[in-house]
Scaffold this motif. Structure first.
Motif, PDB file in Angstrom:
ATOM      1  N   UNK A 242       0.868  -1.175   0.000  1.00  0.00           N
ATOM      2  CA  UNK A 242       0.000   0.000   0.000  1.00  0.00           C
ATOM      3  C   UNK A 242       0.908   1.229   0.000  1.00  0.00           C
ATOM      4  N   UNK A 243       1.568   1.396  -1.121  1.00  0.00           N
ATOM      5  CA  UNK A 243       2.578   2.439  -1.335  1.00  0.00           C
ATOM      6  C   UNK A 243       2.685   2.627  -2.832  1.00  0.00           C
ATOM      7  N   UNK A 271       0.048   1.499  -5.238  1.00  0.00           N
ATOM      8  CA  UNK A 271      -0.702   2.694  -5.603  1.00  0.00           C
ATOM      9  C   UNK A 271      -0.189   3.200  -6.950  1.00  0.00           C
ATOM     10  N   UNK A 272      -1.078   3.393  -7.931  1.00  0.00           N
ATOM     11  CA  UNK A 272      -0.643   3.938  -9.226  1.00  0.00           C
ATOM     12  C   UNK A 272      -0.105   5.358  -9.076  1.00  0.00           C
ATOM     13  N   UNK A 289      -7.659   2.563  -6.482  1.00  0.00           N
ATOM     14  CA  UNK A 289      -6.252   2.328  -6.803  1.00  0.00           C
ATOM     15  C   UNK A 289      -6.034   1.026  -7.564  1.00  0.00           C
ATOM     16  N   UNK A 290      -7.079   0.226  -7.710  1.00  0.00           N
ATOM     17  CA  UNK A 290      -6.923  -1.061  -8.371  1.00  0.00           C
ATOM     18  C   UNK A 290      -6.287  -2.121  -7.499  1.00  0.00           C
ATOM     19  N   UNK A 291      -6.361  -1.923  -6.178  1.00  0.00           N
ATOM     20  CA  UNK A 291      -5.787  -2.894  -5.247  1.00  0.00           C
ATOM     21  C   UNK A 291      -6.888  -3.815  -4.713  1.00  0.00           C
TER      22      UNK A 291
END
Length: 306
Positions: A242-243, A271-272, A289-291
């Motif tokens: 998560x970065x 994170x994009x 973020x697409x996570x």
């Protein structure tokens, strides 16, 4: 996780009078138990994070083992110059605690998000970086950080992070912890994103893919022995954090693989390269973020892995 930090620090401070806490006017009630028996070692530095870092460096020079504590962007980016010159350059044993890392404060917007902190701390000589996945990892690793006697960035969550281990893991600073052995590919995750890594692992297993799942709690130094083994056993490595994907854990793994001439392909998820706003929760922000498992498996499928 912040409650676990306060509890562990309080217990350790009862037997180690070198431990000192500087906090930037946050968590006042959280540290009440510490104040009760060590008020002179529980110092509210106010909303003056740069001064707090320099105060801690001076305290370390006097033989103390200080912690500095506040929300992640304010304990890394706001006082970066003081960390660089007073702590890292002087090689002082200050533990920099960033609470509410990543998207923990998603609803408060980019001012409270921390997507660049690992990149900032990675760039500093002498600095160690540890990102526990849950309160249990924090409790095991925190005493080890004190014994390092070196500058360290301790990137922790906020509250109510789920436990990721069924039993008590054997965690060692600088050594990756393999949670599930696998044969097809490796999933390497650092910090509070680990529950997503577990969900991804389960989804891949349902598709017949026997993946290895690893908690990479120590980002600097990376576990070179594990990475050597992984690059010999797998053709694909997935990193989760998560970065920002630029400069973080995945970048560190990619750099290591490239420098050691490994042919393995590294697939980084984080994170994009854009700011995230207008979200109301960490889960909502991860979707943006697409996570999510769906987004990640979709991208893996487009790359021919599934």
């Amino acid at each position: 996780m912040r409650n676990a930090f306060a509890r562990v620090l309080t217990e350790l401070a009862k037997t180690d009078e070198r431990l000192v806490l500087f906090y930037a006017d946050i968590g006042n009630r959280l540290f009440n138990p510490l104040k009760e028996f060590a008020p002179e070692r529980t110092i509210n530095a106010g909303i003056a994070e740069a001064n707090m870092a320099s105060m801690a460096a001076g305290s370390a020079m006097m033989g103390h083992k200080p912690f500095i504590y506040t929300i992640t962007p304010f304990t890394t980016a706001r006082n970066f110059e003081q960390i660089k010159i007073d702590i890292a350059y002087q090689n002082q044993p200050v533990i920099i605690v960033g609470t509410g890392s990543g998207l923990s404060y998603a609803n408060l917007g980019p001012s409270h998000h921390s997507f660049e902190d690992i990149a900032l701390m990675r760039a500093l000589p002498n600095m160690k970086i540890v990102c526990p996945a849950d309160a249990q990892e924090l409790e095991i690793l925190m005493p080890q950080l004190i014994e390092l006697n070196a500058p360290c960035y301790f990137r922790i969550g906020k509250k109510n992070e789920p436990s990721v281990h069924e039993g008590t893991p054997n965690l060692k600073f600088g050594k990756a912890h393999t949670m599930q052995h696998g044969e097809t590919l490796a999933i390497l995750a650092t910090g509070t994103i680990l529950p997503l890594a577990q969900a991804l692992h389960a989804q891949l297993a349902a598709k017949g893919i026997n993946a290895e799942l690893v908690s990479f709690h120590t980002v600097k130094p990376l576990d070179a022995d594990y990475l050597k083994s992984a690059t010999e056993r797998f053709e694909h490595i997935i990193t989760l954090e998560e970065h920002n994907v630029s400069g973080g854990f995945g970048s560190a793994v990619l750099e290591h693989v490239s420098e050691h001439n490994a042919s393995v392909r590294v697939h980084r998820f984080g994170i994009p390269d854009f700011f995230i706003d207008q979200v109301h929760s960490p889960e909502d922000a991860r979707v943006k973020a697409g996570l999510t498992v769906e987004d990640i498996t979709g991208k893996l499928a487009s790359r021919g892995l599934l």
